[in-house]
Design a protein around this motif. Structure first.
Motif, PDB file in Angstrom:
ATOM      1  N   GLU A  17       0.832  -1.197   0.000  1.00  0.00           N
ATOM      2  CA  GLU A  17       0.000   0.000   0.000  1.00  0.00           C
ATOM      3  C   GLU A  17       0.874   1.257   0.000  1.00  0.00           C
ATOM      4  O   GLU A  17       1.945   1.271   0.628  1.00  0.00           O
ATOM      5  CB  GLU A  17      -0.911   0.021   1.227  1.00  0.00           C
ATOM      6  CG  GLU A  17      -1.926  -1.105   1.273  1.00  0.00           C
ATOM      7  CD  GLU A  17      -2.955  -0.993   0.163  1.00  0.00           C
ATOM      8  OE1 GLU A  17      -3.260   0.149  -0.243  1.00  0.00           O
ATOM      9  OE2 GLU A  17      -3.445  -2.039  -0.300  1.00  0.00           O
ATOM     10  N   ASP A  18       0.424   2.307  -0.697  1.00  0.00           N
ATOM     11  CA  ASP A  18       1.216   3.539  -0.725  1.00  0.00           C
ATOM     12  C   ASP A  18       1.181   4.279   0.602  1.00  0.00           C
ATOM     13  O   ASP A  18       1.948   5.210   0.832  1.00  0.00           O
ATOM     14  CB  ASP A  18       0.749   4.456  -1.857  1.00  0.00           C
ATOM     15  CG  ASP A  18      -0.704   4.908  -1.696  1.00  0.00           C
ATOM     16  OD1 ASP A  18      -1.337   4.551  -0.678  1.00  0.00           O
ATOM     17  OD2 ASP A  18      -1.198   5.618  -2.595  1.00  0.00           O
ATOM     18  N   SER A  19       0.291   3.839   1.508  1.00  0.00           N
ATOM     19  CA  SER A  19       0.201   4.461   2.832  1.00  0.00           C
ATOM     20  C   SER A  19       1.160   3.813   3.834  1.00  0.00           C
ATOM     21  O   SER A  19       1.228   4.236   4.992  1.00  0.00           O
ATOM     22  CB  SER A  19      -1.227   4.362   3.362  1.00  0.00           C
ATOM     23  OG  SER A  19      -1.649   3.009   3.422  1.00  0.00           O
ATOM     24  N   LYS A  58       6.592   9.828  10.200  1.00  0.00           N
ATOM     25  CA  LYS A  58       5.308  10.093   9.558  1.00  0.00           C
ATOM     26  C   LYS A  58       5.365   9.956   8.042  1.00  0.00           C
ATOM     27  O   LYS A  58       4.341  10.033   7.372  1.00  0.00           O
ATOM     28  CB  LYS A  58       4.829  11.504   9.936  1.00  0.00           C
ATOM     29  CG  LYS A  58       4.594  11.689  11.428  1.00  0.00           C
ATOM     30  CD  LYS A  58       4.115  13.106  11.725  1.00  0.00           C
ATOM     31  CE  LYS A  58       3.869  13.295  13.224  1.00  0.00           C
ATOM     32  NZ  LYS A  58       3.395  14.661  13.521  1.00  0.00           N
ATOM     33  N   THR A  59       6.554   9.762   7.479  1.00  0.00           N
ATOM     34  CA  THR A  59       6.693   9.667   6.025  1.00  0.00           C
ATOM     35  C   THR A  59       6.158   8.336   5.514  1.00  0.00           C
ATOM     36  O   THR A  59       6.525   7.272   6.012  1.00  0.00           O
ATOM     37  CB  THR A  59       8.168   9.813   5.609  1.00  0.00           C
ATOM     38  OG1 THR A  59       8.666  11.071   6.071  1.00  0.00           O
ATOM     39  CG2 THR A  59       8.305   9.742   4.092  1.00  0.00           C
ATOM     40  N   CYS A  60       5.281   8.407   4.508  1.00  0.00           N
ATOM     41  CA  CYS A  60       4.750   7.206   3.863  1.00  0.00           C
ATOM     42  C   CYS A  60       5.370   7.067   2.478  1.00  0.00           C
ATOM     43  O   CYS A  60       5.990   7.996   1.965  1.00  0.00           O
ATOM     44  CB  CYS A  60       3.230   7.292   3.743  1.00  0.00           C
ATOM     45  SG  CYS A  60       2.375   7.372   5.334  1.00  0.00           S
ATOM     46  N   LEU A  61       5.188   5.906   1.858  1.00  0.00           N
ATOM     47  CA  LEU A  61       5.769   5.671   0.535  1.00  0.00           C
ATOM     48  C   LEU A  61       5.298   6.697  -0.481  1.00  0.00           C
ATOM     49  O   LEU A  61       6.064   7.143  -1.334  1.00  0.00           O
ATOM     50  CB  LEU A  61       5.412   4.256   0.050  1.00  0.00           C
ATOM     51  CG  LEU A  61       6.063   3.091   0.795  1.00  0.00           C
ATOM     52  CD1 LEU A  61       5.720   1.782   0.112  1.00  0.00           C
ATOM     53  CD2 LEU A  61       7.573   3.257   0.863  1.00  0.00           C
ATOM     54  N   LYS A  62       4.020   7.090  -0.408  1.00  0.00           N
ATOM     55  CA  LYS A  62       3.485   8.042  -1.378  1.00  0.00           C
ATOM     56  C   LYS A  62       4.127   9.425  -1.242  1.00  0.00           C
ATOM     57  O   LYS A  62       4.010  10.252  -2.144  1.00  0.00           O
ATOM     58  CB  LYS A  62       1.976   8.161  -1.225  1.00  0.00           C
ATOM     59  CG  LYS A  62       1.525   8.656   0.146  1.00  0.00           C
ATOM     60  CD  LYS A  62       0.007   8.645   0.244  1.00  0.00           C
ATOM     61  CE  LYS A  62      -0.460   9.070   1.629  1.00  0.00           C
ATOM     62  NZ  LYS A  62      -1.946   9.016   1.753  1.00  0.00           N
ATOM     63  N   ASP A  63       4.825   9.654  -0.114  1.00  0.00           N
ATOM     64  CA  ASP A  63       5.467  10.948   0.128  1.00  0.00           C
ATOM     65  C   ASP A  63       6.895  10.998  -0.409  1.00  0.00           C
ATOM     66  O   ASP A  63       7.493  12.074  -0.466  1.00  0.00           O
ATOM     67  CB  ASP A  63       5.487  11.266   1.630  1.00  0.00           C
ATOM     68  CG  ASP A  63       4.094  11.296   2.236  1.00  0.00           C
ATOM     69  OD1 ASP A  63       3.176  11.790   1.555  1.00  0.00           O
ATOM     70  OD2 ASP A  63       3.928  10.822   3.375  1.00  0.00           O
TER      71      ASP A  63
END
Length: 265
Positions: A17-19, A58-63
């Motif tokens: 998941e990108d989250s 707090k950084t997610c893959l989508k970021d």
């Protein structure tokens, strides 16, 4: 998000998941690669560039800038990445200055290097020699099916012989492919194919301005070889090569033309 992850020992396909938090993704890569997460370097895109990884929880893959679904991710130790850069600048000097310098191993390494290549900003553009077996069954079956499914477009006038006769001919193990076959493969795989004639230096383009990606082959009058990119010149594992380029990557196209000129010389 789907990625093709190139690890030091193998290549795997993963879907996540990108989250997903970046820290959890690094933990996953640590388990897959056996590289400590604080030593992991990720390269993506083409040519491969190092991703800037945030330390924030707090950084997610989508970021992560530059990280897109469908990418090939190259996973390596940061120290190995530094060595790769040194090797790219001057391969001979790098080997000679190694603490574990071994003349025999160096000679063997350079005997195994590709014969024709040019250096790019991030690695090497290489002519990979394809086994000269006259034909490929997969290619032949694909071409046959395309022709039978499009009898109007690929009629006897285009093929130079009756359709069924051509279909029987293309399936023979001694059949040679050419412009017609490249055009069909371009249409079937929806990719531009550039064929550079080494003797004449003429570039024949199939699917030009129709597709977003491109493959490049060199034709010596008898046989086709493929142009590939690899960050490491000494890497002989072609599964680590990239042979599909964006049509906007002029560096790859121009580099292939230069290689063709080197071969002719």
């Amino acid at each position: 998000m789907i990625f093709r992850v190139r690890l030091p020992s193998n290549t795997q396909k993963i879907e996540i998941e990108d989250s997903l938090p970046l820290n959890e993704f690094l933990f996953l890569l640590e388990n897959l690669s056996e590289i400590p997460r604080d030593q992991i370097e990720i390269k993506a895109g083409f040519p491969p560039t190092t991703l800037e990884l945030s330390n924030s929880d707090k950084t997610c893959l989508k970021d992560v800038q530059g990280l897109k679904s469908g990418e090939t991710l190259i996973i390596q130790k940061k120290s190995e990445a530094e060595k790769m850069q040194a090797f790219s600048k001057d391969p001979v000097k790098f080997v000679q200055e190694s603490k574990h310098f071994d003349t025999t191993s160096m000679e063997q390494k350079y005997q195994d290097l590709p014969k024709y290549y040019i250096q790019t900003k991030t690695g090497y553009l290489i002519m990979r020699e394809i086994l000269d077996d006259n034909s490929c069954l997969f290619r032949s079956i694909t071409i046959r099916e395309v022709i039978l499914a499009n009898p109007t477009e690929y009629n006897s006038a285009v093929l130079g012989m009756p359709v069924q006769e051509y279909c029987d001919w293309i399936m023979k193990p001694t059949t040679w492919g050419g412009a017609i076959e490249l055009k069909i493969l371009s249409s079937w795989f929806k990719i531009e194919i550039c064929s550079i004639d080494i003797k004449t230096q003429v570039v024949y383009r199939f699917g030009q301005e129709l597709y977003k990606t491109r493959a490049i082959v060199l034709y010596n009058g008898i046989h086709y070889n493929v142009i590939s990119f690899n960050p490491r010149l000494e890497d002989s594992d072609i599964s680590n090569d990239e042979s599909i380029f964006s049509v906007e990557q002029d560096e790859m196209y121009n580099g292939a033309v230069k290689i063709a000129k080197k071969i002719k010389e």
